[in-house]
Design an enzyme around this catalytic site. Structure first.
Site, PDB file in Angstrom:
ATOM      1  N   GLU A 249       0.892  -1.168   0.000  1.00  0.00           N
ATOM      2  CA  GLU A 249       0.000   0.000   0.000  1.00  0.00           C
ATOM      3  C   GLU A 249       0.923   1.209   0.000  1.00  0.00           C
ATOM      4  O   GLU A 249       1.518   1.537   1.033  1.00  0.00           O
ATOM      5  CB  GLU A 249      -0.855   0.002   1.270  1.00  0.00           C
ATOM      6  CG  GLU A 249      -1.787  -1.190   1.395  1.00  0.00           C
ATOM      7  CD  GLU A 249      -3.070  -0.977   0.635  1.00  0.00           C
ATOM      8  OE1 GLU A 249      -3.584   0.142   0.626  1.00  0.00           O
ATOM      9  OE2 GLU A 249      -3.543  -1.936   0.009  1.00  0.00           O
ATOM     10  N   CYS A 283      -2.667   9.188   2.929  1.00  0.00           N
ATOM     11  CA  CYS A 283      -2.299   8.649   1.606  1.00  0.00           C
ATOM     12  C   CYS A 283      -3.403   8.944   0.596  1.00  0.00           C
ATOM     13  O   CYS A 283      -3.123   9.277  -0.554  1.00  0.00           O
ATOM     14  CB  CYS A 283      -2.021   7.161   1.699  1.00  0.00           C
ATOM     15  SG  CYS A 283      -3.390   6.226   2.404  1.00  0.00           S
ATOM     16  N   GLU A 457      -6.201  -4.162   0.509  1.00  0.00           N
ATOM     17  CA  GLU A 457      -6.518  -4.471   1.894  1.00  0.00           C
ATOM     18  C   GLU A 457      -7.981  -4.103   2.099  1.00  0.00           C
ATOM     19  O   GLU A 457      -8.529  -3.297   1.362  1.00  0.00           O
ATOM     20  CB  GLU A 457      -5.584  -3.731   2.847  1.00  0.00           C
ATOM     21  CG  GLU A 457      -4.161  -4.290   2.734  1.00  0.00           C
ATOM     22  CD  GLU A 457      -3.287  -4.179   3.975  1.00  0.00           C
ATOM     23  OE1 GLU A 457      -3.396  -3.173   4.678  1.00  0.00           O
ATOM     24  OE2 GLU A 457      -2.499  -5.109   4.210  1.00  0.00           O
TER      25      GLU A 457
HETATM   26  P1  NAD Z   1       8.413   4.756   4.556  1.00  0.00           P
HETATM   27  O1  NAD Z   1       8.361   3.920   3.340  1.00  0.00           O
HETATM   28  O2  NAD Z   1       9.575   5.612   4.781  1.00  0.00           O
HETATM   29  O3  NAD Z   1       8.331   3.818   5.864  1.00  0.00           O
HETATM   30  C1  NAD Z   1       7.232   2.952   6.110  1.00  0.00           C
HETATM   31  C2  NAD Z   1       7.701   1.817   6.997  1.00  0.00           C
HETATM   32  O4  NAD Z   1       8.613   1.009   6.265  1.00  0.00           O
HETATM   33  C3  NAD Z   1       8.455   2.254   8.253  1.00  0.00           C
HETATM   34  O5  NAD Z   1       8.109   1.374   9.301  1.00  0.00           O
HETATM   35  C4  NAD Z   1       9.907   2.087   7.836  1.00  0.00           C
HETATM   36  O6  NAD Z   1      10.784   1.895   8.936  1.00  0.00           O
HETATM   37  C5  NAD Z   1       9.836   0.853   6.965  1.00  0.00           C
HETATM   38  N1  NAD Z   1      10.878   0.736   5.933  1.00  0.00           N
HETATM   39  C6  NAD Z   1      11.535   1.737   5.297  1.00  0.00           C
HETATM   40  N2  NAD Z   1      12.397   1.217   4.383  1.00  0.00           N
HETATM   41  C7  NAD Z   1      12.228  -0.124   4.430  1.00  0.00           C
HETATM   42  C8  NAD Z   1      12.808  -1.218   3.711  1.00  0.00           C
HETATM   43  N3  NAD Z   1      13.734  -1.040   2.769  1.00  0.00           N
HETATM   44  N4  NAD Z   1      12.398  -2.468   4.003  1.00  0.00           N
HETATM   45  C9  NAD Z   1      11.444  -2.682   4.943  1.00  0.00           C
HETATM   46  N5  NAD Z   1      10.883  -1.706   5.674  1.00  0.00           N
HETATM   47  C10 NAD Z   1      11.263  -0.442   5.413  1.00  0.00           C
HETATM   48  O7  NAD Z   1       7.042   5.551   4.565  1.00  0.00           O
HETATM   49  P2  NAD Z   1       6.568   6.674   5.579  1.00  0.00           P
HETATM   50  O8  NAD Z   1       7.333   7.911   5.269  1.00  0.00           O
HETATM   51  O9  NAD Z   1       6.569   6.114   6.973  1.00  0.00           O
HETATM   52  O10 NAD Z   1       5.035   6.849   5.168  1.00  0.00           O
HETATM   53  C11 NAD Z   1       4.567   7.792   4.256  1.00  0.00           C
HETATM   54  C12 NAD Z   1       4.222   7.121   2.946  1.00  0.00           C
HETATM   55  O11 NAD Z   1       3.297   6.062   3.164  1.00  0.00           O
HETATM   56  C13 NAD Z   1       3.548   8.072   1.980  1.00  0.00           C
HETATM   57  O12 NAD Z   1       4.056   7.879   0.691  1.00  0.00           O
HETATM   58  C14 NAD Z   1       2.084   7.624   2.023  1.00  0.00           C
HETATM   59  O13 NAD Z   1       1.341   7.925   0.883  1.00  0.00           O
HETATM   60  C15 NAD Z   1       2.236   6.158   2.210  1.00  0.00           C
HETATM   61  N6  NAD Z   1       1.015   5.592   2.754  1.00  0.00           N
HETATM   62  C16 NAD Z   1       0.251   4.775   1.947  1.00  0.00           C
HETATM   63  C17 NAD Z   1      -0.947   4.259   2.424  1.00  0.00           C
HETATM   64  C18 NAD Z   1      -1.820   3.375   1.579  1.00  0.00           C
HETATM   65  O14 NAD Z   1      -2.738   2.763   2.106  1.00  0.00           O
HETATM   66  N7  NAD Z   1      -1.580   3.257   0.289  1.00  0.00           N
HETATM   67  C19 NAD Z   1      -1.362   4.564   3.728  1.00  0.00           C
HETATM   68  C20 NAD Z   1      -0.574   5.411   4.495  1.00  0.00           C
HETATM   69  C21 NAD Z   1       0.629   5.904   4.009  1.00  0.00           C
END
Ligand code: NAD
Length: 477
Positions: A249, A283, A457
């Site tokens: 997501e 998001c 989801e």
């Molecule tokens: P992020 O990708 O930086 O981090 C998300 C999670 O992933 C954190 O727990 C982080 O520690 C972990 N992570 C980071 N790199 C990783 C890797 N290489 N392998 C495994 N885990 C890793 O995202 P963020 O900045 O926390 O969240 C914001 C983003 O999430 C925005 O782009 C938003 O649009 C998106 N988002 C999407 C949805 C949806 O349902 N589509 C919902 C909420 C947020």
């Protein structure tokens, strides 16, 4: 009450592994975005502790996967526990994430209902053949250990949707919150020890490296990831190494198309809500608006007036309309995108300047005189900023809305619902709303098209993603 006033009584936090609280030698600071200061320490999981968490989930899976009624009862008990602690959890979320307390509370009070909703989604058994030759049933079987990885914008809601789906389907879970917002999730892990068997839900905390270790872990069968497109690509690559199942997501850049016959006040209210609720860090929030030229001047004026009247402040302060962004990285990104738009000729008709005060505040900002090709329009700003652009021809607006690698959500606004529905059906995205944006329901599967994700989801289809199909083939002769 301000955040600083409550910062002193924050308890030490522990991870939950095999039903036990697990402290760590190393910790990292969690910052209150309203002050920019560390207010609590989070445990920092080691690789060895992560192994223990996956082992505990593997052991617990043997029993947990067997009894669906017991699972549903246990998940309903989780809802009761979270309900009893809603106020504590809401305040903690505001302190670590910044959301205005009244919204945090509204959400925390909604979590139990959401959990109960998810807990009632059926696991269907389908009969695909029943004739003289055979009776074949398709049954859904659990996958094993699910790695649930959550972002910081809705730390609990998104995590619990994954956890409840995974548990109802018969899987066990290792949950990793974002390093920006680990505390509410850690606290929930502690609380649920009383109602879930040991090892069924393990909560670990750490940085992106820990997420990477988890996605590469051979004991994990499925990854459910919510976060950025950049990290999602790395998660997909990790999953591909041993064909783990994966749901992604990811980010979005939702467009709203406002037709020429709208009630300007109503659309103004809705769009202001889109950029102020959770400071626009949603998001599926509107991130760019295409407005018919007939209503464009009136809508821009109304948006500017409303956005300019909002009070920024600490989310714990009841007079606050809009809290801070969650972290330094995000407020810097929003600042950079608005500055870039201004340099390209854009005009912030209100806001557009980071206030000189501690914390990660940015005012509600309406930007005009920009168009496609400017970063603020093309990229996901994830903040309280809206580029508003005029159009003359609906077909052109649809083409521009779809000219993106994202495909999460979109909306069309009109007094004529049938006309709006027809235009909405031309949007290339997982959810297309009419005369609203962002509404979700546990029965409605949500997933991104294009780079916004893989899989869905919510709904029966979302639950399916936590199962594997098994055909039971019984001969008739
Ligand atoms: P992020 O990708 O930086 O981090 C998300 C999670 O992933 C954190 O727990 C982080 O520690 C972990 N992570 C980071 N790199 C990783 C890797 N290489 N392998 C495994 N885990 C890793 O995202 P963020 O900045 O926390 O969240 C914001 C983003 O999430 C925005 O782009 C938003 O649009 C998106 N988002 C999407 C949805 C949806 O349902 N589509 C919902 C909420 C947020």
């Amino acid at each position: 009450m301000t955040s600083d006033a409550v910062a002193r009584d924050v308890a030490p936090f522990a991870m939950t592994i095999a039903g036990e609280p697990v402290p760590t030698e190393q910790t990292f600071g969690v910052i209150n975005p309203a002050t920019g200061e560390v207010f609590a320490e989070s445990p920092d999981c080691t690789a060895e502790q992560l192994d223990l968490a996956v082992d505990a989930a593997t052991q617990a899976f043997r029993q947990w996967g067997r009894d669906e009624d017991r699972r549903r009862r246990a998940v309903l008990a989780c809802a009761d526990v979270i309900e009893a602690h809603a106020e504590e959890l809401a305040a903690l979320r505001t302190r670590e994430q910044g959301m205005v307390l009244k919204d945090s509370l509204r959400f925390a009070r909604r979590w139990p209902a959401r959990i109960r909703d998810f807990a009632t989604i059926p696991i269907p058994v389908e009969v695909v053949q029943d004739d003289d030759v055979a009776r074949v049933e398709l049954r859904r079987r659990p996958l094993g250990v699910v790695a649930a990885i959550a972002p910081w914008n809705f730390p609990v809601l998104l995590a619990m949707a994954k956890v409840v789906n995974a548990l109802i389907a018969g899987n066990t879970v290792v949950l990793k919150p974002s390093p920006y917002t680990p505390l509410t999730t850690l606290r929930i892990g502690e609380l649920l020890c009383d109602v879930l068997p040991p090892g069924v839900l393990n909560v670990v905390a750490g940085g992106d490296d820990l997420g990477s270790l988890l996605t590469h872990h051979p004991g994990v069968s499925k990854i459910s990831f919510t976060g950025s497109v950049e990290a999602g690509l790395q998660v997909a690559a990790a999953a591909a190494r041993d064909l783990k199942r994966v749901t992604l997501e990811l980010g979005g850049n939702d467009a709203a198309i406002v037709l020429d016959d709208v009630d300007v006040d109503r659309v103004t209210d809705a769009l202001i809500d889109q950029i102020t609720f959770n400071c626009g860090q949603v998001c599926i929030a509107v991130k760019r608006v295409y407005v018919h030229e007939h209503v464009y001047p009136a809508l821009v004026e109304a948006l500017a007036e409303r956005a300019g009247s909002l009070r920024l402040g600490d989310g714990m302060d009841p007079d606050t309309d809009m809290g801070p962004l969650c972290n330094a990285m995000q407020v810097e990104r929003v600042t950079e995108l608005v500055d870039d738009a201004k340099a390209a000729g854009g005009r912030a008709v209100t806001g557009g300047q980071r206030p000189a005060r501690p914390g990660y505040f940015y005012p509600a900002t309406i930007v005009t005189n920009v168009s496609d090709g400017v970063r603020l329009v093309d990229e996901e700003q994830f903040g309280p900023v809206l580029p508003v652009m005029p159009f003359a021809d609906v077909e052109d607006a649809v083409r521009r809305a779809n000219a993106t690698t994202y495909g999460l959500g979109g909306s069309v606004w009109s007094a004529d619902t049938a006309r709006a529905t027809e235009v909405a059906s031309q949007l290339e995205c997982g959810v297309a709303w009419v005369n609203r944006h962002t509404r979700t329901d546990y029965r409605v599967p949500m997933g991104g098209w294009k780079s916004s994700g893989i899989g869905v989801e919510r709904g029966v289809q979302g639950l399916d993603a936590y199962c594997r199909l098994q055909a039971i083939d019984v001969p008739k002769t």
